[in-house]
Design an enzyme around this catalytic site. Structure first.
Site, mmCIF file in Angstrom:
data_model
loop_
_atom_site.group_PDB
_atom_site.id
_atom_site.type_symbol
_atom_site.label_atom_id
_atom_site.label_comp_id
_atom_site.label_asym_id
_atom_site.label_seq_id
_atom_site.Cartn_x
_atom_site.Cartn_y
_atom_site.Cartn_z
ATOM 1 N N LYS A 8 5.604 -14.448 1.039
ATOM 2 C CA LYS A 8 5.689 -15.045 -0.510
ATOM 3 C C LYS A 8 7.195 -14.869 -0.900
ATOM 4 O O LYS A 8 7.432 -14.278 -2.149
ATOM 5 C CB LYS A 8 4.725 -14.066 -1.441
ATOM 6 C CG LYS A 8 4.379 -14.293 -2.685
ATOM 7 C CD LYS A 8 3.602 -15.921 -2.729
ATOM 8 C CE LYS A 8 3.625 -16.669 -4.080
ATOM 9 N NZ LYS A 8 3.239 -17.640 -4.283
ATOM 10 N N ASP B 136 -10.930 -11.152 4.918
ATOM 11 C CA ASP B 136 -12.110 -11.200 4.312
ATOM 12 C C ASP B 136 -12.400 -12.497 4.180
ATOM 13 O O ASP B 136 -13.559 -13.073 4.397
ATOM 14 C CB ASP B 136 -11.975 -10.821 2.837
ATOM 15 C CG ASP B 136 -12.737 -9.115 2.558
ATOM 16 O OD1 ASP B 136 -12.522 -8.471 3.680
ATOM 17 O OD2 ASP B 136 -13.548 -8.889 2.027
ATOM 18 N N ASP C 238 -0.349 -18.285 -0.340
ATOM 19 C CA ASP C 238 -1.302 -19.124 -1.118
ATOM 20 C C ASP C 238 -1.667 -20.298 -0.443
ATOM 21 O O ASP C 238 -2.769 -20.703 -0.256
ATOM 22 C CB ASP C 238 -0.704 -19.681 -2.543
ATOM 23 C CG ASP C 238 0.863 -19.991 -2.714
ATOM 24 O OD1 ASP C 238 1.373 -19.894 -1.359
ATOM 25 O OD2 ASP C 238 1.125 -20.504 -3.657
ATOM 26 N N ASP D 191 -5.187 -7.908 4.338
ATOM 27 C CA ASP D 191 -6.352 -7.403 3.827
ATOM 28 C C ASP D 191 -7.349 -8.625 3.176
ATOM 29 O O ASP D 191 -8.382 -8.676 3.466
ATOM 30 C CB ASP D 191 -6.506 -6.460 2.681
ATOM 31 C CG ASP D 191 -7.635 -5.863 1.925
ATOM 32 O OD1 ASP D 191 -8.529 -5.578 2.896
ATOM 33 O OD2 ASP D 191 -7.585 -5.660 0.873
ATOM 34 N N TYR E 52 0.897 -1.343 0.020
ATOM 35 C CA TYR E 52 -0.004 0.119 0.213
ATOM 36 C C TYR E 52 0.802 1.357 0.051
ATOM 37 O O TYR E 52 0.557 2.350 0.641
ATOM 38 C CB TYR E 52 -0.943 -0.212 1.075
ATOM 39 C CG TYR E 52 -2.165 -0.847 1.199
ATOM 40 C CD1 TYR E 52 -2.169 -2.137 0.419
ATOM 41 C CD2 TYR E 52 -3.402 -0.447 1.679
ATOM 42 C CE1 TYR E 52 -3.316 -2.913 0.634
ATOM 43 C CE2 TYR E 52 -4.706 -1.207 1.456
ATOM 44 C CZ TYR E 52 -4.519 -2.618 0.917
ATOM 45 O OH TYR E 52 -5.585 -3.321 1.012
HETATM 46 C C1 IPM Z 1 -10.014 -2.615 4.361
HETATM 47 C C2 IPM Z 1 -10.592 -2.170 2.964
HETATM 48 C C3 IPM Z 1 -9.528 -1.104 2.935
HETATM 49 C C4 IPM Z 1 -8.188 -1.678 2.679
HETATM 50 C C5 IPM Z 1 -9.799 -0.236 1.386
HETATM 51 C C6 IPM Z 1 -10.978 0.471 1.693
HETATM 52 C C7 IPM Z 1 -8.526 0.936 1.266
HETATM 53 O O1 IPM Z 1 -10.451 -3.143 2.106
HETATM 54 O O2 IPM Z 1 -9.978 -2.030 5.524
HETATM 55 O O3 IPM Z 1 -10.072 -4.012 4.633
HETATM 56 O O4 IPM Z 1 -7.668 -2.291 1.697
HETATM 57 O O5 IPM Z 1 -7.321 -1.653 3.723
HETATM 58 MN MN MN Z 2 -10.492 -5.328 3.060
#
Ligand code: IPM
Ligand code: MN
Ligand code: NAD
Length: 376
Positions: A202, A263, A235, A259, A152
């Site tokens: 990685k 999820d 992976d 990130d 990032y």
């Molecule tokens: C998160 C989101 C953010 C990230 C986006 C909104 C920039 O996906 O907080 O998980 O990638 O960190």
């Molecule tokens: Mn996210």
């Protein structure tokens, strides 16, 4: 909620000495952000009523709508405005009418501007939360995501726009200091848990950046001989997280890997609507920011059906943080009570549609508040 005999496993929280009000900046944001934040604030209000603690909240209208009206998501100098607060509670950013880098840029600017280098994401399936896996495994993982550098970085650009030889660069930036401090934080957390740190790498394909990552994490591990370090390639990590989530304790990951994997973790814990996060710098002078893991969910925004639990859980993480910062006596016990109330509602209902129910965002928020009032 119809429960008559709540399981009271949390000690009642005694009213504490009056302290200065906690100064809380609230940024509801876009889409479902304002809907879920309203319920998190309702929970804080219930705590005020039960304990005498005061949250002095200031709500900022910074959002994509604000951008469309004024030309900026937040006014210039907004970090100076936020600086004096004890904590920030944020809903979500993102609106189909505005380019994402502009709207979600606010989140990234706060993380980087305040050097909130730890993104703490408890991936924990509470009793009562559904599992997407047939064998419904125990899931209790603390993700420690690096939050200020790595993939990032702001280093990049595009050349020769529109030409056949157009090119784009986005350079990952990993620093020894940045890796070291996130690894130290992860190992310290493991000492309060099951003493295992899994470092996500990685290094096989990205030997420059993840070579340094692996090296520094190994160096840090030497200072924590009581904690076991394992390194897993990202992976394979996605694979193992689905197959054997119970195997993991603390997971330390770079910005992008953290990130993506959280999820996946949100799915393991019952859904994105449940997942919470804290952006903090444990020793830093600036306010931490607390936000659900999910985004603005444009597909369900405006219908009053978003799950508010991720936002409420994020507020619980904030209570813990405020205790650590000396701003809220009993903050840890209050956080425990909020989590217990969430677990009770997950077990007994009501549930929003993402969990198979028909309840509204507000009904779930009210149920958490009712349960919390019994526990406090
Ligand atoms: C998160 C989101 C953010 C990230 C986006 C909104 C920039 O996906 O907080 O998980 O990638 O960190
Ligand atoms: Mn996210
Ligand atoms: P998303 O997290 O908004 O939604 C993914 C899926 O999860 C959708 O099906 C959505 O309906 C569901 N979901 C999310 N939150 C929920 C909740 N509280 N209750 C029930 N279901 C919920 O991710 P996306 O669709 O990829 O992104 C939408 C926008 O949000 C984009 O603009 C993206 O950049 C932004 N975003 C912002 C943040 C943030 O502000 N921190 C985080 C992630 C994404």
């Amino acid at each position: 909620m119809q429960s008559t005999a709540p399981k009271q496993t949390v000690q009642p929280v005694q009213p504490a000495q009056p302290v200065h009000p906690v100064r809380l900046a609230v940024i509801p944001g876009d889409g479902v952000g304002p809907e879920v934040i309203e319920q998190a604030l309702r929970v804080l209000q219930a705590i005020e009523e039960a304990t005498g603690h005061r949250f002095h909240t200031v709500t900022f209208p910074w959002s994509s709508e604000h951008y469309l009206q004024t030309g900026h998501v937040a006014p210039p100098g907004f970090l100076d405005t936020l600086r004096g607060f004890d904590a920030i509670l944020l809903g979500a950013m993102g609106d189909p009418r505005v380019p994402d880098p502009i709207s979600v840029g606010l989140v990234l600017q706060i993380r980087k501007g305040f050097d909130l280098y730890v993104n703490l994401r408890p991936v924990r399936r509470l009793s009562g939360a559904p599992s997407p896996l047939a064998h419904a495994p125990t899931v209790d993982i603390l993700f420690v995501r690096e939050n200020t550098e790595g993939e990032y970085s702001d280093a990049g650009g595009r050349l020769n726009a529109g030409h056949p030889d157009e090119l784009a660069l986005h350079t990952a930036v990993f620093t020894r200091r940045g890796i070291e401090r996130i690894a130290v934080f992860a190992f310290e957390q493991a000492r309060h848990r099951r003493r295992i740190v899994t470092s996500v790498s990685k290094g096989n394909a990205l030997p420059h950046t993840f070579g340094l990552w692996d090296e520094v994490v190994r160096d840090v591990a030497r200072h924590f001989p009581d904690v076991r370090l394992e390194t897993v390639l990202v992976d394979a990590m996605a694979y193992h997280l689905v197959r054997q989530p119970e195997r993991f304790d603390v997971v330390v990951a770079s910005n992008l890997f953290g990130d993506i994997l959280t999820d996946l973790g949100a799915a393991l814990q019952g859904g994105l609507g449940l997942a919470a996060s804290a952006n903090i710098n444990p020793a830093g002078p600036y306010p931490g920011m607390f936000e659900p893991v999910h985004g603005s969910a444009p597909d369900i925004a405006g219908r009053g059906i978003a799950n508010p639990i991720g936002a409420i859980w994020s507020a619980a993480l904030m209570l813990d943080y405020l205790k650590d910062r000396g701003r809220l006596p009993n903050g840890d016990r209050l956080a425990g009570a909020v989590l217990q109330a969430i677990a009770d509602v997950l077990r007994e209902g009501p549930h929003t549609p993402d969990l198979g129910g028909t309840a509204t965002t507000r009904e779930v928020g009210e149920a958490v508040v009712r349960q919390l009032a019994r526990l406090l």
